[in-house]
Every structure is written in C-alpha cells, then in structure tokens.
Design an enzyme around this catalytic site. Structure first.
Site, PDB file in Angstrom:
ATOM      1  N   GLU A 473      33.573 -44.523  88.449  1.00  0.00           N
ATOM      2  CA  GLU A 473      32.584 -44.180  87.423  1.00  0.00           C
ATOM      3  C   GLU A 473      33.204 -44.019  86.037  1.00  0.00           C
ATOM      4  OE1 GLU A 473      32.573 -43.077  90.510  1.00  0.00           O
ATOM      5  OE2 GLU A 473      30.615 -43.729  91.262  1.00  0.00           O
ATOM      6  N   HIS A 543      22.704 -36.933  97.620  1.00  0.00           N
ATOM      7  CA  HIS A 543      21.791 -37.950  97.088  1.00  0.00           C
ATOM      8  C   HIS A 543      20.547 -37.294  96.506  1.00  0.00           C
ATOM      9  CE1 HIS A 543      24.318 -40.196  99.913  1.00  0.00           C
ATOM     10  NE2 HIS A 543      24.133 -41.217  99.102  1.00  0.00           N
TER      11      HIS A 543
END
Ligand SMILES: Cc1ncc(C[n+]2csc(CCOP(=O)(O)OP(=O)(O)O)c2C)c(N)n1
Ligand SMILES: [Mg+2]
Length: 743
Positions: A473, A543
């Site tokens: 990321e 999530h």
C-alpha cells in the site's frame, strides 16, 4: 554547471604549469576540481555558520552535511540541474549548492525566513526544496522520498509516451500544473545507510527494477543511523551485497569521500539510467564528522580512535591535499578561496538574519490549493438528462435505468479518463488482466477490481493508464505522490480500508502536507479511493473497519464519504478535477444497494465539497450522519414519524473534510436537538468533533444534550449476531432519536 570556475589562464605560466593545468582526472580538469573544492568548502562553512548561530540561539535546529560533500558535488555534476529530478535528504547540502542553491537561501531556511525557498519557515533547515532546480520537497520522515522518486520517474516516462497529456487545460487542476519532461531525464534519490532498513526502500527498488525505471539511488553510508551502527541495520553490514540480486540495475560501491572516484561511478550509473537500461544503485562510503545533529553527541557511543580514523578521510582536507599535491593550487590560492567563501557565508548569514520572518496570520496559507476551491459553485452542476442513445455504456434502454453506486463510480472514472489523459489508475487487482495477451486473444473477460469498480478501464485505456501495483500500500500512495508532483492525476485504489495502514506514513506525513510544507512550491493532488465499512454479514475484523476520523484529523486531506450513487458520481468527479489530495471513501455495503440508485448523470455532473444534503426536513430533532448510516437513519426516522409523529431532519454530510457547518447550525437552531450517528466505534470518532462544536457554538439553542450513536468500542466480529450488536442498527437509531426527542 552553474558554479564552474571562472579563473582565467595566467599568461605567465610556464610549460610544466600548463601541462599540469591540462591534466585531467577521470575527465575532470584542475579547474573543475578547484570549483568543486570551493563548493565543498562552502557547504562545510555553511554548516559551521549554522552551528555558531544555533549556539547563539539565532537558529533553532542544525543538521549537517559534513562528510557527505564529495558525493554530493559529484552527483550534481554527473546529473543535470533543472533537467533531472532530485529527491535528496538532509545530508545533501553540497549537492544542492552544486546544483545552484545559494548559501543565503540555505541560511534563510535556518532562520525560518518568509522567503526561505524550501518551506517559508515551516520546515527544519536542510529539508531541501528548490523548485527551479527540480529539487522536490522532502520531510523529516526517513525514506518516504524513495517511492516519490519512483513515481516521479514513471511520470517522466508517461509524458514522453503521452505528450498530449502534458497540454494545459482550463477549468480543473491542470490549469495550475505546468508540466516539464525531457524524455531521458533521471530521477536521483539519496538516503542514509540506516534508511535502507525501511520497507519503502525495498518497495522502491522492486518497482524501479521491475519497470526498468531511470532512478539513480544513492546510499550515503556513513556507518551510523544516529547511534546505531550499520551492522545492526543491515544483515552482513553491507547493503550492496543485499541488493545485488535485483535485475536491470547498474551497481557501484565506492569511496564517497573522494569526488573523483565518486564522479566516475556516478557518471557510469547516470549513463545506464539515461540510456534507458534501468535504475542504478550507488553505494557511497562516507563519514559523519559532526555527530548526527546538534542534538546528538557521538562521543557517547563512538570512541576517539574510531572518530580519528574517520577524520583522516575527511573529504575537504583530502581534496585540499590532493590539489596541493597535484600542483593545481598552492597554499596561497587555497587561502584565497577559503577567505572568499568565508566572506560570502558571513555576508549570507548577515543577510538571512535580517530577512523578514513569516507573519503568524499566514499559517493557513496553502493547507489547500489557493487556486481552485472545491467548495465553490464551479463544482456544482446539475445531473444531465441523458437520452438513452448517449448513455455511457452504450446500451439504449439501460441508460435511464437507476444505476448502482458501483456502476456510477465506474462510469465517472471512465468519463474522466476520456476527458483527461493525465488520469491514471493503479492499485491491487484494479487491472482487467496484467497479462494483456489474454485480453487481446479474448480468452478472458478481465477482473477490474475485487469489487469490479475499475472493470473495463484497462481494456479501453490500455495498460499504461490502468495497471496493477504490487501488494504494497505504501508503494501505491508513495508512487502516486511522486507522479502527482510532476502533474499527473493518479486515482489509486486501496482495496480495503483495513489494509490502508502500510500507507499511513505516506498518507499522514507526505501526501496531504506537500503543498503546505513547501509553501506552495509543490503539490500532489492525488485521489485515493478506498473501500470501507461493515454491515457485510461476515466481514469481520479485517473487512469491516471504518476510521475516517484518523484522516479528517490530518490537515490538507479532503475526506469524502458518499451515501448514494448520484453523490458518489458527483463527488468523485470533483475529487478528480480539484487541486487537493482527496481520500474518497466508498462504502462496500452501498456499492450495489437498492437504496440510492440513480440514472447516469452525464459526464460533467459535480457535487461541491462541504455541502451537506438534507435527506428529509423535520422540526423535532436533527440527525447528522453519512455513509451507510444514512439509509438506516432514514428508516428509523420514517418509523418514528409513522409511530410517534416525531419529525426528524436528516442531514447527510457527504464530505467530512470540509464539512457543512452552516447546514448543521441552521438545522440545530431550528430543532434544538442534535444526534450524530456514525458507523465507526464511538469514542474519539468523527461524531465527537461535531458534538463538541455543537456544544460549543450552539449551546444557547439546545433543549437537550448532544447525543451520539455509533459502533461499540470494539472491532467488528464475524458472527452476524455479534456484528449486529456491534454496529449501529435501525433499532438503535430509532431508540436514540426517540429518547432525544422526548428529553
Ligand atoms: C521514519 C523515521 N524514523 C526515525 C526518525 C529519526 N531519525 C532521524 S535521522 C535517523 C537516522 C538516519 O540514519 P541514516 O539513514 O543512516 O542517515 P544519516 O543521518 O546517517 O545520514 C533517525 C533514526 C526519522 N526521522 N524518521
Ligand atoms: Mg547513516
């Protein structure tokens, strides 16, 4: 180079003198070496002057480039000032002087003068930024510049392949972003030995190698990172050995205290990069004679014997001896140069001390773009009535059909990519397929994102503009930042908010603050799209996360959180066309929800930032919310009206930074009751700030305490029973609204 010696040949020189004068050293003439000596000595004397001024409390911090002068001057001469791009670090004073910065400019940085070209008094000294020299602003966070350099070099390559993208255009960020590219420019990035321990260093090498990018990495290895010696940082004690397996690199390891050796090595490295063969890695062994900074005393961890060993390699005295030994200069000439430099540095210091300091009322300047205001009416347009034939997907009957948020985000990305060739998209799994031949042979349909938000974009726009990143990321955000500095508009994707954290250094210390810290010399208006949120039934801890307040707490970052398809389209377009970095939060549960679907609003539909939407008007209490809580709060409010005749005014903030205080204040003044509802865990969440502001500024209008309803102070669990208990439900909202109305 702009500091070349201007000494004229003395007509009285004899033959042997002339021979000496024409002798060269790795292609460098005596005259050039005299000039290099002058720059290296200047660098040292500026450090010495700053140290003196610090002791006199006239400057507030000092970190020196001592011991690193030779490699810096050599690098500046192996590369081209104002043509190549530079991402140096704090030891690179000599590099910057040799590129064309002046002692006066540097000393203005030390005193924090308003006209300090690096930051206007906002950053510590030695955090170089010189726009005219393509020296890009850097932070104090070690290593963050390395991925910027990779992105910068990618931008150079992109513009040479897409020259039309460099054209100016009015009406969006492009109006304020001039592009320069050369086609064969090199991006130089330097760092210390300790910094090679950081993950972003390895991420940068990996991408530069994989894409054969013209990045020249220069590790200035002084053997220490503050007090930690190199063998603790680097397995085996030598970084060259560890990186030697990266393909496509040219490697050099050398004595960086000797400018002639260093120049020859850097020249070979630069030739490799400029010829397009790939990146280069130059490992220069240098010394650090002045402790880490003026806040450090190296005698606490380095014995005299070691320090004396280093002192014998001091690049300034070594070059001086070399010039004497070779008969290039005599003692008198050396003294003359040194006197001139001392006088120049003294005069520069006097001038810097007299320079104007920044005014306190300038502190808000350049937090955001001064040129383009995304809250303005320029970013407010009406949805187009789209006839079926002109729908974005070409399907006649489907165009006027309500579309999901996922559909309209995809359509907006497509429209903006058609409109603006500077827009490019990368992230994990965002491409249709990295192995393009499968697509060309029509063997596969293509993926286009784990939620399919970027589906079909690579197929339409090509792999230059839509491509997969490595699973890293920081790599995504760091490279995007470097690209945006050069004028591209990266619209990158972070696959799940839960995994944004490896990019946190880039998102907190770099992207949002580039403009402010460089006093508007540089900017990086990147759009970072992030899938966020829970209510997924089984999303669990990793999530389902929210956490938007962490980013709204970061000055310089616009934060957007739409609740429906139309707003998502309009706000994403504003995000792409505006001139600020934007964190664009997309709720996964809303991607394909029936709630909030809308017909395609056309290719120019925009919603300005900072303008809330009143979802329904009411008189008894105000509910302020956003994202996936909007439909839930609406359901609760409708039930409350039906069952108890309580009238709720429901405000969807749509953007969290900036947020629409006027809308909140007007509503609370009318209803005299406020509930802030949000999906993130309650404590320290986004609603806390809104609640505090209402309590502070609307106290006299309140008939009840300001209330919040949010998730429990836990992560979100997997088992649906637990998930329901953790996240705010319609029943919770209903209860909270009723209690507040009845207070
Ligand atoms: C990410 C980060 N961690 C810690 C620091 C504090 N710090 C500043 S410089 C430094 C040492 C850097 O050593 P090295 O990379 O070898 O460069 P040198 O100063 O020796 O030239 C540290 C730990 C920082 N600035 N950034
Ligand atoms: Mg070091």
């Amino acid at each position: 180079m702009n500091r070349m010696a201007t000494t004229k040949v003395d007509p009285k020189l004899n033959d042997s003198d002339l021979k000496k004068k024409s002798k060269t050293y790795q292609g460098l003439t005596g005259r050039q070496l005299i000039d290099w000596y002058r720059v290296m000595y200047t660098s040292r004397r500026v450090d010495d002057r700053e140290i003196l001024l610090k002791r006199q409390q006239k400057v507030f911090f000092q970190i020196s480039g001592a011991g690193h002068e030779a490699i810096g001057v050599a690098a500046a001469h192996a590369l081209k000032s104002g043509y190549d791009w530079f991402f140096p670090y704090y030891r690179d004073r000599a590099l910057c002087l040799a590129l064309g910065a002046t002692p006066y400019e540097m000393l203005m940085g030390a005193v924090g003068a308003a006209d300090d070209p690096s930051s206007g008094g906002r950053q510590m000294p030695s955090h170089w930024a010189f726009k005219r020299l393509n020296v890009v602003t850097q932070s104090s966070a070690t290593g963050t510049q390395i991925l910027h350099a990779v992105g910068c070099s990618e931008a150079g390559r992109y513009f040479s392949r897409h020259p039309n993208a460099a054209r100016k255009a009015d009406g969006d960020y492009r109006q304020f972003k001039d592009i320069q590219f050369q086609g064969d420019e090199i991006t130089y990035v330097s760092l210390g030995d300790g910094t090679t321990s950081e993950g972003e260093f390895w991420e940068a090498l990996n991408t530069a190698s994989n894409k054969r990018l013209p990045v020249l990495f220069c590790v200035e290895d002084n053997g220490y990172a503050i007090s930690v010696p190199v063998e603790v940082q680097t397995s085996g004690g030598n970084i060259s050995r560890l990186v030697s397996g990266f393909p496509n690199f040219h490697f050099e390891e050398l004595d960086g205290t000797d400018p002639i050796t260093a120049y020859a090595a850097l020249k070979r490295a630069a030739d490799h990069c400029r010829a397009g063969h790939g990146p280069a890695f130059v490992h220069a062994h240098v010394i650090r004679p002045y402790s880490h900074s003026l806040s450090d005393d190296e005698r606490l961890y380095r014995p005299d014997s070691e320090r004396q060993r280093d002192a014998a390699r001091d690049p300034i005295s070594c070059l001086q001896m070399f010039l004497l030994r070779e008969g290039i200069l005599d003692e008198k000439a050396i003294n003359k140069i040194e006197k001139e430099v001392d006088d120049e540095v003294q005069a520069a210091a006097d001038q810097a001390l007299a320079a104007a300091i920044p005014q306190p009322d300038t502190i808000y300047n350049f937090v955001y773009s001064p040129d383009l205001d995304p809250t303005s009416t320029e970013f407010s347009t009406q949805p187009a009535a789209v006839p079926a034939e002109t729908a974005s997907d070409g399907k006649k009957s489907a165009a006027s059909q309500p579309k999901t948020m996922a559909d309209l985000i995809n359509a907006t990305l497509r429209d903006e990519m058609r409109r603006d060739e500077r827009v490019l998209i990368f992230g994990e799994d965002v491409a249709d397929a990295s192995r393009e031949e499968y697509l060309k042979q029509k063997l596969i349909k293509g993926k286009g994102g784990v939620f399919k938000l970027t589906s079909g974009l690579q197929t339409e726009f090509g792999a230059d503009r839509v491509f997969n990143s490595p699973l890293a990321e920081a790599n995504i955000v760091g490279r995007a930042t470097g690209m945006a500095v050069r004028g591209l508009k990266p619209v990158v994707e972070i696959q799940f908010f839960d995994y944004i954290w490896p990019a946190m250094m880039q998102l907190r210390d770099e992207l949002p603050i580039i403009r402010w810290r460089s006093n508007n010399a540089f900017s990086a208006p990147v759009v970072v799209r992030v899938a966020i949120g829970g209510y997924l039934t089984g999303g669990a801890i990793y999530h389902s996360q929210c956490g938007e307040s962490i980013f709204t707490h970061t000055p310089g970052m616009r934060v957007v959180f739409p609740s429906n398809a139309l707003d998502a389209a309009g706000l994403l377009r504003t995000a792409i066309r505006c001139d600020d970095p934007v964190l664009f939060l997309e709720h996964k549960r809303l991607y394909r929800e029936t709630y909030g679907r809308a017909p395609y609003p056309g290719p120019d539909y925009m919603v300005p930032f900072g303008k809330a939407k009143t979802v329904q008007t009411g008189t008894d209490l105000t509910v302020i919310t956003y994202g996936a809580v909007v439909p839930r709060a609406l359901q609760a409010a409708q039930k409350l009206e039906r069952e108890h005749q309580i009238s709720v005014e429901l405000i969807d903030l749509r953007t969290l930074n900036p947020f629409d205080w006027e809308a909140i204040a007007a509503s609370v003044k009318k209803t005299n009751r406020a509930l802030i509802a949000y999906e993130d865990s309650l404590s320290w969440g986004y609603g806390a700030e809104i609640a505090a502001r209402i309590a502070d500024q609307l106290f006299h209008h309140l008939d009840a305490p300001v209330k919040r309803i949010a998730a429990t102070d836990t992560f979100v669990a997997y088992q649906p029973i637990l998930e329901d208990a953790i996240l705010p439900q319609v029943s919770d909202l209903f209860r909270a609204m009723k209690e507040l109305a009845e207070f």
